[in-house]
Write an enzyme that holds these catalytic residues in place. Structure first.
Site, short mmCIF file in Angstrom:
data_model
loop_
_atom_site.label_atom_id
_atom_site.label_comp_id
_atom_site.label_asym_id
_atom_site.label_seq_id
_atom_site.Cartn_x
_atom_site.Cartn_y
_atom_site.Cartn_z
N GLU A 173 0.88 -0.96 0.37
CA GLU A 173 -0.22 -0.04 -0.40
C GLU A 173 0.85 1.08 0.23
O GLU A 173 0.99 2.34 0.84
CB GLU A 173 -1.16 -0.21 0.99
CG GLU A 173 -1.96 -0.99 0.92
CD GLU A 173 -3.30 -1.32 2.30
OE1 GLU A 173 -3.14 -0.42 3.02
OE2 GLU A 173 -3.60 -1.96 3.12
N GLU A 292 -5.91 -8.36 0.24
CA GLU A 292 -6.03 -7.84 1.74
C GLU A 292 -7.93 -7.56 0.84
O GLU A 292 -7.93 -6.52 0.36
CB GLU A 292 -5.64 -6.79 1.94
CG GLU A 292 -4.55 -6.50 2.42
CD GLU A 292 -4.08 -6.15 3.14
OE1 GLU A 292 -5.05 -4.85 4.05
OE2 GLU A 292 -3.10 -5.25 3.27
#
Length: 493
Positions: A173, A292
């Site tokens: 991320e 995720e």
């Protein structure tokens, strides 16, 4: 009562149901590691402190691959802190979750746990505060046979044979301003390409995941993927996607339709990747690592972070899941299967305690949450070829996504043993009488019908209903609203 019709035919192939679609995620966050998979002194723990009751539930859940050690945590992690004699390991501040990391559990312990759990490890390298050399050192430690500094260090730590880790994430991320070492797309794209190129010089057999956007709502979404892949396309195998769905506002119709958003997200990432591939004249198509995803009551996290100082393994976002959440999770799995041709890895976040299907008490019991059941049943029965289904039926309005189809379906056919599993989710409030057209599978018999009906209960197990009767190659089932359903058929062998 609403009615629907679903045609299921062996010719409508999407792709194989990759076992890596049923992955999970273990991060050094909250009590996922400490008090989750690892608790020395627990009645079920082995000599390393691995909880046997959690291992047993992990195997029952059907998890195939586990991503480790993060997540946000990895962007400030020194992997060498978690290897070698435990007494020599340093205590560190973890900036991601504002905790003290003891490093009592690290890479070597995780690899033992993964072997005991029967899962494939998926490791992430730190591209936040570190870079190419650190990734190479870690890969040398895990995958090189011996005769070099880090491979010999592994052997000195009691692990003679290389771990042979095949699946690697190039950071986490890094588009997010919350990330330690946050980067622009240009910065990360160059770093990811350099790291990937170097890692494959050590081990050409590794598969590498470049960071996509943290979520579809990021202001840089799609532009981030395009820029990163301009640099890294030829060196990586996957682009990642992350998403969570928050039921906190009480809008049940919208949360039940969350898979509509996931479906669009996947299509948009695929379109972006394919555009870059075409522009670069690349014949190889990248896949998505959806590493995720889950239902997450996100409004609770900041309160958890703000209410204490620097401590070890505090309880964070230990959400209690409802039957409605279980139906949503089941539908998200349906969506991942429907994209089996382009989604090659998927990891539900996380495995234990932190927004998880498994919960534990310190020194006490471990138990299954409601979301455990659709995951375990899908992992167990979605084996073989994924078949496209085109349900024709009712739709209903939602505040977040507009008009959505009430029925969401997919089928998986195992040609080896003749099993046909139909996964059907009724997202609407009204029951739907559904005709399954199975004329492409002569000789089928119905085996079972399991269902989870949405409600407010947290202790939910699937209900066993009477299997449908087949008449002329058609079966009629009543799908309660809202509900997740598994209808299983068998062909004589």
């Amino acid at each position: 009562m609403d009615t629907a019709r679903v045609v299921i035919d062996p010719a409508f192939r999407i792709g194989e149901a990759d076992r890596r679609l049923f992955g999970s995620f273990v991060e050094h966050m909250g009590r996922c590691v400490y008090g989750g998979i690892f608790e020395p002194g627990h009645p079920s723990a082995d000599r390393l402190g691995l909880r046997g009751d959690v291992l047993e539930l992990t195997r029952e859940l059907g998890v195939s691959v586990v991503r480790y050690p993060g997540g946000n945590f990895v962007s400030g992690y020194r992997w060498e802190d978690g290897v070698g004699p435990v007494g020599d390991r340093p205590r560190r501040l973890d900036l991601a979750w504002k905790t003290v990391e003891t490093n009592a559990f690290g890479l070597d312990e995780f690899m033992v746990w993964a072997r005991e759990a029967g899962v494939e490890p998926m490791l992430a390298v730190n591209l936040g505060t570190r870079g190419v050399q650190d990734a190479l050192d870690l890969l040398e430690y895990t995958n090189h046979p011996g005769g070099t500094y880090f491979s010999d260090a592994r052997r000195q730590h009691g692990v003679e044979q290389p771990y042979g880790v095949r699946l690697w994430c190039l950071g986490n991320e890094l588009d997010g301003p919350w990330q330690v070492g946050h980067k622009t797309a240009e910065e990360y794209g160059r770093l990811a390409a350099e790291t990937a190129r170097a890692m494959k010089l050590i081990d050409p057999g590794v598969s590498l995941v470049a960071c996509g956007s943290s979520n579809r709502g990021m202001p840089t979404f799609a532009a981030w993927e395009a820029t990163v892949l301009e640099h890294a396309y030829e060196h990586v195998d996957y682009i990642s996607a992350h998403t969570y769905y928050d039921p906190s506002d009480g809008d049940r119709a919208s949360i039940l339709a969350s898979a509509v958003d996931m479906d669009a997200f996947i299509d948009e990432v695929v379109a972006t990747a394919d555009h870059v591939g075409a522009r670069l004249r690349q014949r190889r198509r990248l896949k998505i690592s959806f590493d995720e995803w889950n239902v997450w009551y996100q409004s609770r996290l900041q309160h958890d972070l703000d209410r204490r100082g620097w401590v070890e393994a505090p309880a964070l976002i230990e959400d209690d899941y409802t039957a409605t959440d279980a139906v949503v999770v089941g539908d998200l799995l349906v969506t991942l299967l429907r994209h089996a041709d382009r989604v090659g890895v998927a990891c539900q976040a996380q495995l234990v305690n932190v927004i998880a299907p498994i919960r534990t008490e310190k020194g006490g019991r471990a138990w299954r949450q409601s979301i455990f059941h659709p995951f375990a049943l899908t992992a167990r029965h979605a084996r073989g070829t994924v078949l496209r289904t085109e349900p024709g039926g009712p739709s209903h309005d939602t505040k977040r996504y507009g008009s959505v189809a009430s029925l969401s379906t997919v089928a998986v056919h195992d040609e080896e043993d003749g099993a046909l599993s139909v996964f059907a989710v009724n997202r609407g409030e009204s029951p739907v009488t559904t005709e399954l057209d199975l004329r492409g599978f002569p000789g089928l018999t119905a085996v079972e019908h399991l269902a989870i009906d949405a409600g407010d209960a947290t202790d939910v197990t699937p209900r066993r209903l009477d299997p449908p009767r087949l008449d002329g190659g058609r079966a009629t089932v009543r799908l309660a609203g809202p509900s997740w359903n598994l209808i299983r058929f068998q062909t004589p062998r």
